[in-house]
Design an enzyme around this catalytic site. Sequence first.
Site, PDB file in Angstrom:
ATOM      1  CB  SER A 129      38.399 -18.716  28.644  1.00  0.00           C
ATOM      2  OG  SER A 129      37.299 -20.282  28.411  1.00  0.00           O
ATOM      3  CE  LYS A 166      36.854 -22.043  32.175  1.00  0.00           C
ATOM      4  NZ  LYS A 166      36.275 -21.437  30.380  1.00  0.00           N
TER       5      LYS A 166
END
Length: 212
Positions: A129, A166
């Site tokens: 990701s 993230k």
Amino acid sequence: MHIGERIKKLRKERRMTQEDLAKILKVAPTAVSAWESGRNKPLMDKLSLMSTCFDIPLSHLIEGSPTVEDNPSMEYLNEKNVRLIGVYGNIPAGEPNFAREYIEAYMPTLNSMLETNKEYFYLKVNGNSMNKEFSDGSLILVEKTTYVESGKIGVVLVNGHDATVKKVNIFEENITLIPSSTDPFYEEKTYNINKDRVRILGKVVQAIKIYD
């Protein structure tokens, strides 16, 4: 020059004894002696730690590296200027737990790269990701903090699940976690800071990339 001779040369250039290096690598001094004499060879995990200790690419350690004469500003490594930072494969779900039992290894890190009043941990990256920033299996150095500036990369615990890495964007009561991936499967997600169980565990300050 075999790899043991390179280890010996690098160690001496940094004014380290075999005992100094052994303590950092968590091995017996006799192991370092055996490597340097060519009677034995270090495993890859120890080579990786030594490349960090000597602040050189792993390939330079294996194939040949620059000397202190080539780089007079090179910092000498010993127990006094290295901090051992715990490496976590993951942070368990639920309440964040940084107990020793979850530490997989310790990574020697120069004090000059750290702030004395801060706590740090290493975390292994799982998945793709964030593969535009660092690949699956890479190590990231994380400063423990409950605040991350918008646009920075953080480690965040969401709804009690395992921690996720993230890019963070905070606006009023909302926090948006933004992936940085070549895979379109990963999409940004927004949570309400007050209603959702969102907890910032730290901010990423460095990444050690792993190459296939």
